[in-house]
Write a protein that holds these residues in place. Sequence first.
Motif, PDB file in Angstrom:
ATOM      1  N   TRP A 119       0.821  -1.072   0.095  1.00 30.03           N
ATOM      2  CA  TRP A 119      -0.015  -0.009   0.032  1.00 30.03           C
ATOM      3  C   TRP A 119       1.022   1.221  -0.153  1.00 30.03           C
ATOM      4  N   GLY A 120       1.808   1.307   0.865  1.00 31.29           N
ATOM      5  CA  GLY A 120       2.810   2.488   0.813  1.00 31.29           C
ATOM      6  C   GLY A 120       3.414   2.802  -0.688  1.00 31.29           C
ATOM      7  N   TRP A 121       3.637   1.793  -1.313  1.00 35.24           N
ATOM      8  CA  TRP A 121       4.130   1.839  -2.867  1.00 35.24           C
ATOM      9  C   TRP A 121       3.113   2.351  -3.628  1.00 35.24           C
ATOM     10  N   ALA A 122       1.743   1.675  -3.461  1.00 36.69           N
ATOM     11  CA  ALA A 122       0.750   1.822  -4.206  1.00 36.69           C
ATOM     12  C   ALA A 122       0.301   3.223  -4.127  1.00 36.69           C
ATOM     13  N   LEU A 123       0.054   3.883  -3.013  1.00 34.70           N
ATOM     14  CA  LEU A 123      -0.244   5.055  -2.737  1.00 34.70           C
ATOM     15  C   LEU A 123       0.682   6.123  -3.018  1.00 34.70           C
ATOM     16  N   PRO A 161      -2.380   6.654  -9.175  1.00 37.71           N
ATOM     17  CA  PRO A 161      -3.443   7.419  -9.135  1.00 37.71           C
ATOM     18  C   PRO A 161      -4.596   6.395  -8.256  1.00 37.71           C
ATOM     19  N   LEU A 162      -5.341   7.014  -7.449  1.00 38.56           N
ATOM     20  CA  LEU A 162      -6.364   6.250  -6.737  1.00 38.56           C
ATOM     21  C   LEU A 162      -7.673   6.111  -7.785  1.00 38.56           C
ATOM     22  N   SER A 163      -7.454   5.079  -8.388  1.00 36.43           N
ATOM     23  CA  SER A 163      -8.724   4.452  -9.168  1.00 36.43           C
ATOM     24  C   SER A 163      -9.926   4.075  -8.335  1.00 36.43           C
ATOM     25  N   PRO A 164     -11.039   3.973  -8.977  1.00 34.78           N
ATOM     26  CA  PRO A 164     -12.356   3.311  -8.171  1.00 34.78           C
ATOM     27  C   PRO A 164     -11.849   1.919  -7.759  1.00 34.78           C
ATOM     28  N   TRP A 165     -11.071   1.068  -8.581  1.00 36.81           N
ATOM     29  CA  TRP A 165     -10.592  -0.140  -8.113  1.00 36.81           C
ATOM     30  C   TRP A 165      -9.768  -0.087  -6.975  1.00 36.81           C
ATOM     31  N   LEU A 166      -8.817   0.643  -6.987  1.00 37.13           N
ATOM     32  CA  LEU A 166      -7.916   0.739  -5.809  1.00 37.13           C
ATOM     33  C   LEU A 166      -8.606   1.383  -4.571  1.00 37.13           C
ATOM     34  N   GLY A 167      -9.691   2.160  -4.904  1.00 34.12           N
ATOM     35  CA  GLY A 167     -10.415   2.668  -3.708  1.00 34.12           C
ATOM     36  C   GLY A 167     -11.108   1.482  -3.267  1.00 34.12           C
ATOM     37  N   VAL A 168     -11.935   0.513  -3.850  1.00 36.32           N
ATOM     38  CA  VAL A 168     -12.473  -0.637  -3.473  1.00 36.32           C
ATOM     39  C   VAL A 168     -11.439  -1.570  -2.625  1.00 36.32           C
ATOM     40  N   ALA A 169     -10.164  -1.678  -3.095  1.00 40.72           N
ATOM     41  CA  ALA A 169      -9.073  -2.216  -2.465  1.00 40.72           C
ATOM     42  C   ALA A 169      -8.763  -1.657  -1.191  1.00 40.72           C
ATOM     43  N   LEU A 226     -12.427  -8.362  -0.480  1.00 41.97           N
ATOM     44  CA  LEU A 226     -12.518  -7.137  -1.125  1.00 41.97           C
ATOM     45  C   LEU A 226     -11.253  -6.496  -1.433  1.00 41.97           C
ATOM     46  N   THR A 227     -10.304  -6.387  -0.844  1.00 41.26           N
ATOM     47  CA  THR A 227      -9.139  -5.982  -1.071  1.00 41.26           C
ATOM     48  C   THR A 227      -8.492  -6.754  -2.426  1.00 41.26           C
ATOM     49  N   LEU A 228      -8.633  -7.999  -2.554  1.00 41.36           N
ATOM     50  CA  LEU A 228      -8.122  -8.951  -3.616  1.00 41.36           C
ATOM     51  C   LEU A 228      -8.745  -8.540  -4.905  1.00 41.36           C
ATOM     52  N   GLY A 229     -10.126  -8.499  -4.547  1.00 43.46           N
ATOM     53  CA  GLY A 229     -11.081  -8.089  -5.790  1.00 43.46           C
ATOM     54  C   GLY A 229     -10.685  -6.687  -6.335  1.00 43.46           C
ATOM     55  N   GLY A 230     -10.405  -5.678  -5.540  1.00 41.73           N
ATOM     56  CA  GLY A 230     -10.220  -4.355  -5.647  1.00 41.73           C
ATOM     57  C   GLY A 230      -8.675  -4.444  -6.499  1.00 41.73           C
ATOM     58  N   ALA A 231      -7.899  -5.049  -6.292  1.00 46.30           N
ATOM     59  CA  ALA A 231      -6.351  -5.279  -6.565  1.00 46.30           C
ATOM     60  C   ALA A 231      -6.362  -5.885  -8.007  1.00 46.30           C
ATOM     61  N   ALA A 232      -7.223  -6.858  -8.044  1.00 47.59           N
ATOM     62  CA  ALA A 232      -7.386  -7.556  -9.390  1.00 47.59           C
ATOM     63  C   ALA A 232      -7.830  -6.566 -10.393  1.00 47.59           C
ATOM     64  N   GLY A 233      -9.127  -6.015  -9.935  1.00 42.78           N
ATOM     65  CA  GLY A 233      -9.817  -5.022 -10.888  1.00 42.78           C
ATOM     66  C   GLY A 233      -8.752  -3.907 -11.242  1.00 42.78           C
ATOM     67  N   ALA A 234      -7.885  -3.516 -10.527  1.00 40.38           N
ATOM     68  CA  ALA A 234      -6.995  -2.348 -10.861  1.00 40.38           C
ATOM     69  C   ALA A 234      -6.163  -2.605 -11.888  1.00 40.38           C
ATOM     70  N   LEU A 235      -5.998  -3.999 -12.184  1.00 42.28           N
ATOM     71  CA  LEU A 235      -5.033  -4.334 -13.237  1.00 42.28           C
ATOM     72  C   LEU A 235      -5.586  -4.411 -14.593  1.00 42.28           C
ATOM     73  N   GLY A 236      -6.944  -4.063 -14.501  1.00 43.24           N
ATOM     74  CA  GLY A 236      -7.940  -3.740 -15.745  1.00 43.24           C
ATOM     75  C   GLY A 236      -7.823  -4.918 -16.783  1.00 43.24           C
TER      76      GLY A 236
END
Length: 144
Positions: free
Chosen positions: A70-74, A78-86, A134-144
Amino acid sequence: MRGEDGRIDATHALLAAAALHAGFQAVVTAVVYPALVATPARDWAAVHAAHSRRITRVVAVVYGSVVAAWGWALATLPLSPWLGVALAGSVLTGAATAFSAAPTHARLGRLGPRPELLARLVRADAVRLAGAALTLGGAAGALG
Protein backbone atom coordinates in the motif's frame (compact mmCIF):
# COMPACT_ATOMS: atom_id res chain seq x y z
CA MET A 1 4.08 -9.36 -12.22
CA ARG A 2 5.95 -6.93 -14.39
CA GLY A 3 4.86 -3.70 -15.93
CA GLU A 4 5.31 -2.81 -19.59
CA ASP A 5 8.92 -1.82 -18.93
CA GLY A 6 9.70 -5.25 -17.45
CA ARG A 7 9.86 -4.10 -13.84
CA ILE A 8 7.54 -5.18 -11.07
CA ASP A 9 5.01 -2.41 -10.52
CA ALA A 10 3.01 -1.31 -7.49
CA THR A 11 -0.29 -2.69 -8.79
CA HIS A 12 1.15 -6.18 -9.15
CA ALA A 13 2.85 -5.93 -5.76
CA LEU A 14 -0.47 -4.95 -4.20
CA LEU A 15 -2.21 -7.85 -5.92
CA ALA A 16 0.42 -10.29 -4.63
CA ALA A 17 0.17 -8.95 -1.09
CA ALA A 18 -3.64 -9.01 -1.24
CA ALA A 19 -3.60 -12.62 -2.46
CA LEU A 20 -1.21 -13.61 0.31
CA HIS A 21 -3.44 -11.91 2.87
CA ALA A 22 -6.68 -13.41 1.52
CA GLY A 23 -5.16 -16.89 1.55
CA PHE A 24 -3.88 -16.44 5.08
CA GLN A 25 -7.22 -15.09 6.25
CA ALA A 26 -9.11 -17.98 4.63
CA VAL A 27 -6.93 -20.48 6.50
CA VAL A 28 -7.49 -18.66 9.78
CA THR A 29 -11.25 -18.62 9.18
CA ALA A 30 -11.60 -22.21 7.97
CA VAL A 31 -8.95 -23.99 10.06
CA VAL A 32 -7.28 -22.01 12.83
CA TYR A 33 -10.23 -20.38 14.60
CA PRO A 34 -12.51 -23.43 14.46
CA ALA A 35 -9.74 -25.45 16.13
CA LEU A 36 -9.23 -22.71 18.71
CA VAL A 37 -12.95 -22.46 19.46
CA ALA A 38 -13.13 -26.26 19.88
CA THR A 39 -10.33 -26.27 22.46
CA PRO A 40 -11.51 -27.71 25.80
CA ALA A 41 -11.48 -25.17 28.64
CA ARG A 42 -8.91 -27.21 30.58
CA ASP A 43 -6.43 -26.83 27.68
CA TRP A 44 -7.34 -23.28 26.75
CA ALA A 45 -4.52 -21.31 28.39
CA ALA A 46 -1.74 -23.38 26.83
CA VAL A 47 -3.37 -23.66 23.41
CA HIS A 48 -4.25 -19.96 23.19
CA ALA A 49 -0.78 -18.91 24.34
CA ALA A 50 0.84 -21.19 21.74
CA HIS A 51 -1.51 -19.88 19.05
CA SER A 52 -0.65 -16.29 19.93
CA ARG A 53 3.10 -16.94 19.85
CA ARG A 54 2.99 -18.78 16.55
CA ILE A 55 0.57 -16.60 14.62
CA THR A 56 2.24 -13.32 15.56
CA ARG A 57 5.21 -14.03 13.28
CA VAL A 58 2.96 -14.92 10.36
CA VAL A 59 0.73 -11.89 10.92
CA ALA A 60 3.81 -9.64 10.92
CA VAL A 61 4.90 -10.96 7.51
CA VAL A 62 1.42 -10.92 5.95
CA TYR A 63 0.27 -7.56 7.29
CA GLY A 64 3.74 -6.10 6.72
CA SER A 65 3.59 -7.06 3.05
CA VAL A 66 0.16 -5.46 2.70
CA VAL A 67 1.30 -2.24 4.38
CA ALA A 68 4.46 -2.11 2.23
CA ALA A 69 2.49 -2.70 -0.96
CA TRP A 70 0.00 0.00 0.00
CA GLY A 71 2.85 2.41 0.72
CA TRP A 72 4.23 1.82 -2.74
CA ALA A 73 0.81 1.95 -4.41
CA LEU A 74 -0.32 5.14 -2.69
CA ALA A 75 3.00 6.84 -3.42
CA THR A 76 3.04 5.97 -7.13
CA LEU A 77 -0.46 5.26 -8.42
CA PRO A 78 -3.49 7.47 -8.97
CA LEU A 79 -6.41 6.38 -6.78
CA SER A 80 -8.72 4.65 -9.26
CA PRO A 81 -12.13 3.28 -8.31
CA TRP A 82 -10.70 -0.25 -8.14
CA LEU A 83 -7.88 0.87 -5.87
CA GLY A 84 -10.50 2.63 -3.76
CA VAL A 85 -12.33 -0.70 -3.37
CA ALA A 86 -9.08 -2.41 -2.43
CA LEU A 87 -8.23 0.33 0.04
CA ALA A 88 -11.67 0.07 1.65
CA GLY A 89 -11.12 -3.66 2.10
CA SER A 90 -7.74 -3.13 3.73
CA VAL A 91 -9.11 -0.43 6.04
CA LEU A 92 -11.99 -2.73 7.01
CA THR A 93 -9.61 -5.59 7.75
CA GLY A 94 -7.23 -3.41 9.72
CA ALA A 95 -10.02 -1.86 11.76
CA ALA A 96 -11.56 -5.25 12.56
CA THR A 97 -8.16 -6.47 13.70
CA ALA A 98 -7.23 -3.42 15.75
CA PHE A 99 -10.58 -2.71 17.34
CA SER A 100 -12.07 -6.17 17.75
CA ALA A 101 -9.91 -9.23 17.08
CA ALA A 102 -6.73 -8.12 18.87
CA PRO A 103 -8.48 -6.81 22.02
CA THR A 104 -10.68 -9.91 22.09
CA HIS A 105 -7.62 -12.15 21.94
CA ALA A 106 -6.18 -10.21 24.86
CA ARG A 107 -9.37 -10.72 26.88
CA LEU A 108 -9.47 -14.40 25.96
CA GLY A 109 -5.90 -14.70 27.22
CA ARG A 110 -6.88 -13.15 30.56
CA LEU A 111 -10.39 -14.56 31.04
CA GLY A 112 -10.36 -17.85 29.18
CA PRO A 113 -12.74 -19.20 26.54
CA ARG A 114 -15.88 -17.24 27.34
CA PRO A 115 -18.61 -17.99 24.77
CA GLU A 116 -19.36 -14.30 24.16
CA LEU A 117 -15.68 -13.57 23.52
CA LEU A 118 -15.30 -16.52 21.17
CA ALA A 119 -18.40 -15.38 19.26
CA ARG A 120 -16.97 -11.84 19.02
CA LEU A 121 -13.68 -13.23 17.72
CA VAL A 122 -15.44 -15.30 15.06
CA ARG A 123 -17.53 -12.27 13.97
CA ALA A 124 -14.43 -10.08 13.73
CA ASP A 125 -12.74 -12.79 11.73
CA ALA A 126 -15.66 -12.92 9.26
CA VAL A 127 -15.28 -9.17 8.76
CA ARG A 128 -11.55 -9.59 8.19
CA LEU A 129 -12.16 -12.31 5.60
CA ALA A 130 -14.66 -10.09 3.78
CA GLY A 131 -12.19 -7.21 3.89
CA ALA A 132 -9.36 -9.37 2.56
CA ALA A 133 -11.58 -10.61 -0.28
CA LEU A 134 -12.61 -7.04 -1.09
CA THR A 135 -8.97 -5.99 -1.17
CA LEU A 136 -8.08 -8.87 -3.46
CA GLY A 137 -10.98 -8.12 -5.80
CA GLY A 138 -10.13 -4.44 -5.93
CA ALA A 139 -6.46 -5.12 -6.57
CA ALA A 140 -7.34 -7.57 -9.35
CA GLY A 141 -9.73 -5.05 -10.87
CA ALA A 142 -7.02 -2.38 -10.77
CA LEU A 143 -5.00 -4.42 -13.25
CA GLY A 144 -7.73 -3.79 -15.80
